[in-house]
Design an enzyme around this catalytic site. Structure first.
Site, PDB file in Angstrom:
ATOM      1  N   ASP A  95      47.967 -83.459 -27.549  1.00  0.00           N
ATOM      2  CA  ASP A  95      46.581 -83.053 -27.779  1.00  0.00           C
ATOM      3  C   ASP A  95      45.765 -84.050 -28.594  1.00  0.00           C
ATOM      4  O   ASP A  95      44.646 -83.740 -29.009  1.00  0.00           O
ATOM      5  CB  ASP A  95      46.532 -81.678 -28.447  1.00  0.00           C
ATOM      6  CG  ASP A  95      46.859 -80.578 -27.451  1.00  0.00           C
ATOM      7  OD1 ASP A  95      46.410 -80.693 -26.296  1.00  0.00           O
ATOM      8  OD2 ASP A  95      47.558 -79.637 -27.812  1.00  0.00           O
ATOM      9  N   ASP A 157      46.381 -79.271 -18.813  1.00  0.00           N
ATOM     10  CA  ASP A 157      45.523 -79.566 -19.971  1.00  0.00           C
ATOM     11  C   ASP A 157      45.488 -81.062 -20.301  1.00  0.00           C
ATOM     12  O   ASP A 157      44.489 -81.577 -20.809  1.00  0.00           O
ATOM     13  CB  ASP A 157      46.011 -78.808 -21.210  1.00  0.00           C
ATOM     14  CG  ASP A 157      46.535 -77.407 -20.901  1.00  0.00           C
ATOM     15  OD1 ASP A 157      47.103 -77.214 -19.808  1.00  0.00           O
ATOM     16  OD2 ASP A 157      46.403 -76.527 -21.744  1.00  0.00           O
TER      17      ASP A 157
END
Ligand code: GLY
Length: 376
Positions: A95, A157
């Protein structure tokens, strides 16, 4: 069909509301907001240094600074961005793009301050080390010496984290960044994307040989279903890849995801949490999937080489944003989040709340409409 050039009549009011509520949240928050409960932000534990969502809060501060010109919001963005820094020492997650593109690259783009860049370059370097050359993918979760199940796992993602690598490639001139990002996107295309244009949330590979094992899910209904936020990450992420590489395979991927999802949206255009839920129409929505999709569509419209399609993407984005603004914001209800009715993860019983990333992409999309020349 002609491309919509006039800003919608409600745009200024929507942005004013977002700036006002962000100022209010700024004065109340002590740690990073993640989701709401009872209308109030649940804040991430300080030792998580923003977890995966800290960049969205910093990005919201940068965007509201750009919307309002209020320097105090830029000062706040810098201060909150500094709280993300310990994550550079934690290399157990993909992330870094969400965190450091929104927390740092965006700040650099909006202020022109070059001193913001080295931190983002450092994050890109760490992210690139998660690349598995055998399977040609970026490992989503866990340390680089984690169990094979984690070392071989990819998720939709990650498509959103590739732009940090493309940016780093342009900044440094090192072609490896773009090679890694494009290779990961091609692997996602080959293995997450199904013939009907839907996507699986997760794919598993053998981390030693790189061989594909199976599609799976983490936040969707099942291995064969289509999780709506994952599909939105894909529309947005493949558009980013097309912008960075010019490879039409990525433009086509973004279009194919749209062909799948558009007829499956309900009348108000806000997706249910998973396109395959058997409970539809009596199931929860995910307003964050809608705002990610709207912003991704505006980005796609700006680079689409077919003018007809560019108009369609732009008009669809505006329709989604109008629905969000009129029916899914807290403007008449007073919750702390901008958007209501997000779903972090129904399988984990987390639904029907505000989500900071839903809010971020809502404002990002509004800003794409309001200031089309802005580099976001
Ligand atoms: N990246 C996690 C999510 O979309 O919920």
């Amino acid at each position: 069909m002609t491309k919509t050039t006039t800003a919608p009549s409600w745009l200024d009011a929507a942005l004013e509301f977002c700036v006002g509520k962000t100022r209010q949240n700024l004065s109340n928050l002590t740690s990073f907001p993640e989701r709401t409960d009872g209308g109030q932000w649940l804040q991430t534990a300080p030792e998580l240094h923003g977890w995966w969502v800290g960049g969205h809060w910093v990005g919201l501060l940068w965007l509201t600074y750009a919307a309002s010109g209020d320097e105090s919001l830029a000062v706040a963005a810098r201060e909150w961005a500094s709280r993300l820094l310990p994550q550079l020492n934690d290399q157990a997650d993909h992330d870094l793009g969400f965190l450091f593109e929104l927390g740092y690259v965006l700040g650099h783009r909006l202020t022109g301050d070059a001193s913001i860049k080295p931190t983002a370059l450092q994050a890109a370097g760490i992210l690139s080390r998660r690349y598995n050359p055998r399977g040609q993918f970026i490992q989503a979760w866990g340390a680089l010496d984690a169990a094979p199940e984690l070392r071989g796992r990819t998720i939709m993602d990650t498509m959103m984290n590739l732009d940090l690598l493309f940016w780093a490639g342009q900044e440094t001139g090192d072609p490896r960044y773009a090679e890694i990002a494009a290779a990961h996107a091609r692997t996602t295309l080959s293995h997450h994307l199904r013939p009907d244009g839907s996507t699986s949330h997760v794919c598993d590979f053998d981390p030693e040989t790189g061989a594909f094992i199976k599609q799976d899910t983490h936040q969707g209904l099942s291995a064969t279903s289509c999780w709506s936020r994952g599909q939105a990450w894909g529309v947005y992420g493949f558009a980013d890849c097309y912008r960075a590489t010019g490879d039409p395979v990525f433009l086509n991927a973004s279009r194919r995801l749209m062909v799948y999802l558009w007829p499956r949206l309900p009348a108000d255009l806000i997706p249910f949490w998973d396109y395959d839920s058997p409970l539809i129409p009596n199931d929860v929505r995910d307003s964050s999937a809608a705002s990610v999709l709207a912003s991704g569509l505006l980005s796609l419209a700006a680079i689409e080489n077919d003018p007809n399609l560019a108009s369609i993407w732009q008009n669809r984005a505006i329709s989604i944003l109008e629905s969000l603004w009129k029916n899914y914001t807290s403007r008449e209800t007073g919750e702390a989040s901008l958007l209501l009715h997000g779903t972090r993860s129904k399988p984990h019983n987390l639904m029907d709340h505000g989500l900071i990333y839903g809010d971020y992409y809502f404002v990002e999309a509004l800003m794409r409409l309001s200031k089309p020349g802005l580099s976001l």
